[in-house]
Design an enzyme around this catalytic site. Structure first.
Site, PDB file in Angstrom:
ATOM      1  N   TYR A   1       0.840  -1.197   0.000  1.00  0.00           N
ATOM      2  CA  TYR A   1       0.000   0.000   0.000  1.00  0.00           C
ATOM      3  C   TYR A   1       0.876   1.248   0.000  1.00  0.00           C
ATOM      4  O   TYR A   1       2.042   1.218   0.410  1.00  0.00           O
ATOM      5  CB  TYR A   1      -0.916  -0.016   1.225  1.00  0.00           C
ATOM      6  CG  TYR A   1      -2.110   0.894   1.139  1.00  0.00           C
ATOM      7  CD1 TYR A   1      -3.070   0.712   0.151  1.00  0.00           C
ATOM      8  CD2 TYR A   1      -2.290   1.934   2.040  1.00  0.00           C
ATOM      9  CE1 TYR A   1      -4.180   1.548   0.073  1.00  0.00           C
ATOM     10  CE2 TYR A   1      -3.398   2.770   1.971  1.00  0.00           C
ATOM     11  CZ  TYR A   1      -4.334   2.564   0.978  1.00  0.00           C
ATOM     12  OH  TYR A   1      -5.432   3.398   0.908  1.00  0.00           O
TER      13      TYR A   1
ATOM     14  N   TYR B   1     -10.441   4.392  -8.055  1.00  0.00           N
ATOM     15  CA  TYR B   1     -10.076   4.449  -6.641  1.00  0.00           C
ATOM     16  C   TYR B   1      -9.615   3.098  -6.111  1.00  0.00           C
ATOM     17  O   TYR B   1      -9.336   2.951  -4.917  1.00  0.00           O
ATOM     18  CB  TYR B   1     -11.254   4.973  -5.811  1.00  0.00           C
ATOM     19  CG  TYR B   1     -12.449   4.053  -5.761  1.00  0.00           C
ATOM     20  CD1 TYR B   1     -12.653   3.203  -4.686  1.00  0.00           C
ATOM     21  CD2 TYR B   1     -13.392   4.029  -6.788  1.00  0.00           C
ATOM     22  CE1 TYR B   1     -13.751   2.358  -4.620  1.00  0.00           C
ATOM     23  CE2 TYR B   1     -14.489   3.194  -6.740  1.00  0.00           C
ATOM     24  CZ  TYR B   1     -14.655   2.356  -5.662  1.00  0.00           C
ATOM     25  OH  TYR B   1     -15.746   1.518  -5.610  1.00  0.00           O
TER      26      TYR B   1
ATOM     27  N   ASP C   1     -20.473 -11.996 -12.068  1.00  0.00           N
ATOM     28  CA  ASP C   1     -21.428 -13.102 -11.991  1.00  0.00           C
ATOM     29  C   ASP C   1     -21.010 -14.044 -10.872  1.00  0.00           C
ATOM     30  O   ASP C   1     -19.820 -14.201 -10.588  1.00  0.00           O
ATOM     31  CB  ASP C   1     -21.478 -13.855 -13.324  1.00  0.00           C
ATOM     32  CG  ASP C   1     -22.745 -14.674 -13.467  1.00  0.00           C
ATOM     33  OD1 ASP C   1     -23.584 -14.628 -12.538  1.00  0.00           O
ATOM     34  OD2 ASP C   1     -22.882 -15.364 -14.483  1.00  0.00           O
ATOM     35  N   ARG C   2     -21.992 -14.670 -10.232  1.00  0.00           N
ATOM     36  CA  ARG C   2     -21.726 -15.541  -9.083  1.00  0.00           C
ATOM     37  C   ARG C   2     -22.930 -16.416  -8.844  1.00  0.00           C
ATOM     38  O   ARG C   2     -24.033 -16.139  -9.355  1.00  0.00           O
ATOM     39  CB  ARG C   2     -21.432 -14.689  -7.845  1.00  0.00           C
ATOM     40  CG  ARG C   2     -22.636 -13.826  -7.426  1.00  0.00           C
ATOM     41  CD  ARG C   2     -22.237 -12.742  -6.459  1.00  0.00           C
ATOM     42  NE  ARG C   2     -21.379 -11.753  -7.098  1.00  0.00           N
ATOM     43  CZ  ARG C   2     -20.414 -11.101  -6.454  1.00  0.00           C
ATOM     44  NH1 ARG C   2     -20.182 -11.328  -5.184  1.00  0.00           N
ATOM     45  NH2 ARG C   2     -19.684 -10.215  -7.092  1.00  0.00           N
TER      46      ARG C   2
ATOM     47  N   ASN D   1     -21.013  -4.135  -5.150  1.00  0.00           N
ATOM     48  CA  ASN D   1     -21.329  -4.799  -3.890  1.00  0.00           C
ATOM     49  C   ASN D   1     -20.272  -4.529  -2.829  1.00  0.00           C
ATOM     50  O   ASN D   1     -20.388  -4.998  -1.695  1.00  0.00           O
ATOM     51  CB  ASN D   1     -21.462  -6.300  -4.101  1.00  0.00           C
ATOM     52  CG  ASN D   1     -20.209  -6.906  -4.705  1.00  0.00           C
ATOM     53  OD1 ASN D   1     -19.757  -6.473  -5.764  1.00  0.00           O
ATOM     54  ND2 ASN D   1     -19.646  -7.918  -4.057  1.00  0.00           N
ATOM     55  N   SER D   2     -19.216  -3.757  -3.158  1.00  0.00           N
ATOM     56  CA  SER D   2     -18.178  -3.421  -2.182  1.00  0.00           C
ATOM     57  C   SER D   2     -18.734  -2.413  -1.175  1.00  0.00           C
ATOM     58  O   SER D   2     -19.838  -1.881  -1.332  1.00  0.00           O
ATOM     59  CB  SER D   2     -16.967  -2.822  -2.897  1.00  0.00           C
ATOM     60  OG  SER D   2     -17.306  -1.560  -3.464  1.00  0.00           O
TER      61      SER D   2
ATOM     62  N   ASN E   1     -15.198   4.263   3.544  1.00  0.00           N
ATOM     63  CA  ASN E   1     -16.039   3.970   2.377  1.00  0.00           C
ATOM     64  C   ASN E   1     -17.098   5.033   2.103  1.00  0.00           C
ATOM     65  O   ASN E   1     -17.178   5.533   0.970  1.00  0.00           O
ATOM     66  CB  ASN E   1     -16.686   2.599   2.520  1.00  0.00           C
ATOM     67  CG  ASN E   1     -15.694   1.449   2.440  1.00  0.00           C
ATOM     68  OD1 ASN E   1     -16.005   0.310   2.766  1.00  0.00           O
ATOM     69  ND2 ASN E   1     -14.474   1.738   2.009  1.00  0.00           N
TER      70      ASN E   1
END
Length: 293
Positions: free
Chosen positions: A18, A209, A141-142, A117-118, A91
């Site tokens: 990071y 980001y 997809d999942r 979905n984060s 967030n």
């Protein structure tokens, strides 16, 4: 400390990849909520019993207790739910700044984002909804896709599509009812970025980001020349350094109004931190691991 989430940036800091690295030995964790137990004689803005969150990254929140300078934390109202407060400082702030700082969006405009979905993605959906801005939300997809779509729609998403659908006729159907987006938010990189750019308005802006796919942002030359798209980057830590403030009050007001909730979370006791770390790094995870301290 009361609760602290495990974010991708936390993992990256531990891995040493990071941009912000704490000098060793260090305590991990950039976000969380605590309660003041005692204050020193020179402290004027905080009192015992106050709830606090980090003012900046690198505080080291994965611990039960800490002695900290007054200016390293910010007070939050005690009526904000625990998980909302624990996930407030990164967030939702990132979502609010990206929606506010790069394009002058008005009610009825639209935004497209991947990794919807984060934690940031869920905040974008809710804050945009409160601003009257439509959202087109891209997810991978999942197996549990119908349940994920239902959850994002319940948060206020206008449309939820898979990355594969970005090239399919269903996108044309979406743009019959809403305008093409002037703003795209990219947390993935790679092919996902290129496909989102196809739907951006001329002179629109894509803000990157994150880079979850660990692949470069690839942009067709035609997008630059013929549609004059703009590519920008955003890092919440740098924004705080440049502006010296956090949007706590406005975000807390949204929480109180029911316009902003915590992301989908799984609360884990601190002693089970190893399992929480493993779970946080699994693919297709939509639930943020929160350490209860």
């Amino acid at each position: 400390m009361l609760a602290a989430p495990i974010n991708p940036a936390d993992i990256n800091m531990i891995q040493g990849t990071y941009a912000l690295l704490a000098p060793l030995p260090a305590v991990a964790g950039n976000e969380g909520v605590g309660r003041v137990l005692e204050v020193g004689p020179g402290v004027v803005a905080l009192s015992p019993g106050d709830c606090i969150i980090p003012a900046d990254a690198g505080l080291g929140t994965w611990r039960t207790h800490a002695v900290l300078p007054e200016d390293s934390v910010l007070r939050v109202p005690s009526d904000i739910p625990l998980l909302c407060a624990a996930t407030l400082s990164i967030n939702p702030c990132t979502a609010l700044r990206m929606l506010s700082d790069f394009e002058s969006l008005a009610p009825g405009d639209s935004v497209i984002q991947n990794a919807a979905n984060s934690g940031v993605g869920q905040a974008v959906i809710q804050i945009a909804k409160a601003m009257g801005i439509r959202t087109i939300n891209v997810v991978r997809d999942r197996p549990d896709l119908p349940q994920l779509v239902e959850r994002l729609l319940a948060l206020g998403a206008d449309h939820v599509v898979t990355e594969d659908a970005l090239r399919k006729p269903e996108m044309k159907e979406i743009f019959k009812s809403i305008p093409k987006p002037r703003l795209a938010l990219n947390c993935v990189g790679g092919r996902s970025t290129t496909e989102m750019l196809r739907h951006l308005q001329p002179k629109g802006t894509m803000v990157t980001y994150g880079g979850m796919a660990k692949q470069p942002v690839t942009v067709p030359v035609s997008a630059f020349i013929f549609r004059d798209v703009r590519l920008r980057g955003f890092w919440m830590t740098q924004w705080k350094k440049d502006h010296g403030e956090l949007m706590v009050d406005s975000l807390c007001q949204m929480v109180r109004k029911g316009q902003l909730s915590a992301p989908a979370c799984t609360a884990v006791p601190l002693e089970d931190f190893k399992e929480a770390l493993v779970a946080s790094m699994q693919p297709l995870i939509s639930s943020k691991q929160i350490l209860l301290l």
